[in-house]
Design a protein around this motif. Structure first.
Motif, short mmCIF file in Angstrom:
data_model
loop_
_atom_site.label_atom_id
_atom_site.label_comp_id
_atom_site.label_asym_id
_atom_site.label_seq_id
_atom_site.Cartn_x
_atom_site.Cartn_y
_atom_site.Cartn_z
N MET A 374 0.84 -1.20 0.00
CA MET A 374 0.00 0.00 0.00
C MET A 374 0.88 1.25 0.00
SD MET A 374 -2.70 1.28 2.91
CE MET A 374 -3.83 -0.06 2.60
N PRO A 375 0.54 2.25 -0.81
CA PRO A 375 1.28 3.52 -0.76
C PRO A 375 1.04 4.21 0.58
CG PRO A 375 0.01 3.34 -2.78
CD PRO A 375 -0.47 2.26 -1.90
N VAL A 376 2.07 4.84 1.12
CA VAL A 376 1.96 5.51 2.40
C VAL A 376 2.65 6.86 2.33
CG1 VAL A 376 1.77 3.44 3.83
CG2 VAL A 376 4.03 4.31 3.21
N LYS A 377 2.22 7.72 3.24
CA LYS A 377 2.82 9.04 3.39
C LYS A 377 3.49 9.10 4.75
CE LYS A 377 1.73 13.98 3.34
NZ LYS A 377 0.65 14.99 3.25
N PRO A 378 4.83 8.95 4.80
CA PRO A 378 5.52 8.84 6.09
C PRO A 378 5.73 10.21 6.76
CG PRO A 378 7.10 8.61 4.32
CD PRO A 378 5.75 8.72 3.67
N THR A 379 5.64 10.20 8.07
CA THR A 379 5.95 11.37 8.91
C THR A 379 6.98 10.94 9.94
OG1 THR A 379 3.71 12.26 8.64
CG2 THR A 379 5.02 13.10 10.49
N GLU A 380 8.06 11.70 10.06
CA GLU A 380 9.14 11.33 10.98
C GLU A 380 8.65 11.44 12.43
OE1 GLU A 380 12.88 9.78 11.59
OE2 GLU A 380 11.91 10.23 9.68
N MET A 381 8.90 10.37 13.20
CA MET A 381 8.47 10.31 14.59
C MET A 381 9.67 9.93 15.46
SD MET A 381 5.16 10.84 14.10
CE MET A 381 4.17 10.23 15.46
N LYS A 382 9.43 9.90 16.77
CA LYS A 382 10.43 9.41 17.71
C LYS A 382 9.70 8.74 18.87
CE LYS A 382 10.87 13.62 20.52
NZ LYS A 382 11.82 14.63 21.06
N ILE A 383 10.43 7.94 19.63
CA ILE A 383 9.86 7.26 20.79
C ILE A 383 10.49 7.88 22.03
CG2 ILE A 383 9.60 5.04 21.96
CD1 ILE A 383 9.76 3.70 19.25
N ASN A 384 9.64 8.46 22.89
CA ASN A 384 10.17 9.15 24.06
C ASN A 384 10.56 8.17 25.15
OD1 ASN A 384 7.79 8.34 25.27
ND2 ASN A 384 6.82 10.36 25.17
N ASP A 385 10.99 8.72 26.30
CA ASP A 385 11.48 7.88 27.39
C ASP A 385 10.39 6.98 27.97
OD1 ASP A 385 13.90 9.11 27.06
OD2 ASP A 385 13.57 10.60 28.63
N LYS A 386 9.14 7.36 27.79
CA LYS A 386 8.03 6.55 28.31
C LYS A 386 7.55 5.51 27.33
CE LYS A 386 6.34 10.27 31.31
NZ LYS A 386 5.17 11.12 31.66
N GLY A 387 8.25 5.41 26.16
CA GLY A 387 7.88 4.41 25.17
C GLY A 387 6.69 4.81 24.31
N ILE A 388 6.39 6.11 24.25
CA ILE A 388 5.25 6.60 23.46
C ILE A 388 5.77 7.22 22.17
CG2 ILE A 388 3.29 8.19 23.46
CD1 ILE A 388 3.25 7.99 26.49
N VAL A 389 5.08 6.92 21.07
CA VAL A 389 5.45 7.49 19.77
C VAL A 389 4.95 8.91 19.68
CG1 VAL A 389 5.21 7.27 17.28
CG2 VAL A 389 5.39 5.22 18.70
N VAL A 390 5.86 9.85 19.44
CA VAL A 390 5.50 11.27 19.35
C VAL A 390 6.18 11.85 18.11
CG1 VAL A 390 5.16 11.58 21.83
CG2 VAL A 390 7.43 11.93 20.84
N PRO A 391 5.61 12.92 17.52
CA PRO A 391 6.23 13.54 16.34
C PRO A 391 7.56 14.18 16.71
CG PRO A 391 3.93 14.20 16.57
CD PRO A 391 4.30 13.52 17.84
N VAL A 392 8.47 14.18 15.75
CA VAL A 392 9.74 14.88 15.92
C VAL A 392 9.46 16.37 15.84
CG1 VAL A 392 12.01 15.29 14.94
CG2 VAL A 392 11.08 12.97 14.98
#
Length: 407
Positions: A374-392
């Protein structure tokens, strides 16, 4: 007849015009729907860009907390409990009086023992004088038997003094035991006996229990299949906790990581015949008494480090063959599913050494709405110290935008 033909021809002509208008209206609509469908297929996903590095090799072991020291408090003399001086569930210090047993009978025993000493000591001077006299007269008026008798009487008098002193020491020990004291600093349990209850020396039922929980022991269990690997790592010094360094981290029952790190205290060399596991004992500082005896915990042990790529566990899964699986963004912007035969645990990630290169984009969010290809539109993210995915956080462009205005 001609009139009927004209009417039919007119009806057909009007129907053709309407059909043409309908077809011309439908064609753009169909084209618009196709474009909209193409746009919907490009799903928005969050990605992290992978980079090769050195990551720790870890293993997670289940365990249970135990007190550093535990003492069941029992009386060493018999009597009636006169006083209980501690607060149930509170802290006690080494030497604190916990129970006071009625000491009047033991005070009397001490007094009697002292009187016995005085009586025994009073007979010693007479026996000593008699011995000295027969010692001078032996061979010149006194027989050897009389001398030996005087010597025996003196020794018996002295022995009676020593016996009385021993009885006094025993009586004083019993008197001291009427005060039941804490053997070490710790937390005391509730009492099983109250004031006025009669207790017996060395009874089987404990009065209460004192536990020292700072530091605390964590007993970890591991299957025998990993015994040789772990013991080899310990022997080779690959476990950084040996020699006083910290190597163990603890995950509490609520899923949070404990703030202190533990050190290896003991490792059994015998595998249980019933469970097929062996035990590792780890010591953790517990100044705030967060770890309580009986708690179930998980400990993370660092065995070393290895170069590779760390895939967060939240972005991976296992296929039907048990292989690690993850979704990536391919070079043409589509979902690419990759599987990895070998992966080692590394904290909250899987360490992979093959099948990935620097710059590959791992999909970490939006996984539920995508499929392979499937085609996707990626957005750069990061995983914080609590293990939660958040935007860069985007680069600060405010300063650049304001510079022309400042000029």
């Amino acid at each position: 007849m001609i009139r009927r033909f004209l009417l039919v021809s007119s009806a057909l002509a009007i129907g053709g015009v309407l059909a043409a208008c309908s077809d011309s209206g439908k064609t753009p609509a169909a084209g618009g729907a196709g474009a909209a469908g193409a746009q919907q297929q490009a799903a928005a996903v969050g990605v992290i860009t992978l980079k090769k590095g050195d990551f720790p090799i870890t293993t997670i072991l289940p365990g249970r907390a135990e007190a550093f020291q535990t003492a069941d408090i029992r009386p060493q003399v018999s009597g009636i409990i006169r006083e209980i001086t501690f607060r149930e569930g509170g802290e006690v210090k080494k030497g604190d009086v916990l129970y006071q047993i009625e000491d009047a009978p033991y005070l009397a025993a001490v007094a009697q023992a002292r009187a016995t000493i005085a009586k025994a000591e009073a007979s010693v001077p007479s026996a000593q004088s008699n011995f000295d006299r027969y010692q001078r007269l032996v061979g010149s008026g006194a027989t050897q038997i009389e001398f030996e008798t005087a010597k025996t009487n003196l020794l018996q008098a002295q022995a009676e003094v020593e016996s009385a002193k021993a009885a006094l020491a025993a009586a004083e020990i019993d008197l001291n035991h009427t005060k039941i004291i804490a053997p070490f600093d710790g937390i005391i349990d509730q009492t099983a006996y109250n004031v006025g209850n009669v207790v017996a020396a060395n009874q089987t039922t404990a009065l209460t229990t004192v536990r020292q929980i700072d530091p605390a022991y964590i007993l970890l269990t591991e299957s025998s299949t990993n015994l040789l690997r772990l013991r080899s790592a310990i022997a080779a010094g690959e476990i950084k906790g040996t020699g006083g360094n910290d190597a163990f981290r603890l995950i509490l029952e609520n899923g949070k990581e404990y703030g202190e790190k533990g050190t290896l205290d003991m490792s059994k060399s015998v595998v249980s015949e019933t469970t097929g596991t062996f035990t590792i004992r780890v010591r953790f500082p517990n100044p705030d008494r967060i770890i309580l005896p009986g708690m179930y915990v998980r400990a993370t042990l660092e065995l070393g480090s290895e170069s590779g790529f760390a895939l967060p566990q939240l972005a991976t899964s296992r296929n039907a063959n048990g292989e690690l699986s993850a979704q990536f963004v391919s070079a043409d912007g589509k979902v690419e599913n990759r599987t990895f035969e070998n992966a080692s645990p590394s904290n909250n990630a899987w360490l992979v050494t093959e099948g990935i290169k620097d710059g590959d984009q791992l999909i970490v969010s939006g996984l539920q709405s995508i499929t392979a290809g499937m085609p996707v539109k990626p957005t750069e993210m990061k995983i914080n110290d609590k293990g939660i995915v958040v935007p860069v956080a985007p680069p600060a462009a405010g300063g650049d935008a304001q510079q022309p205005a400042a000029k």
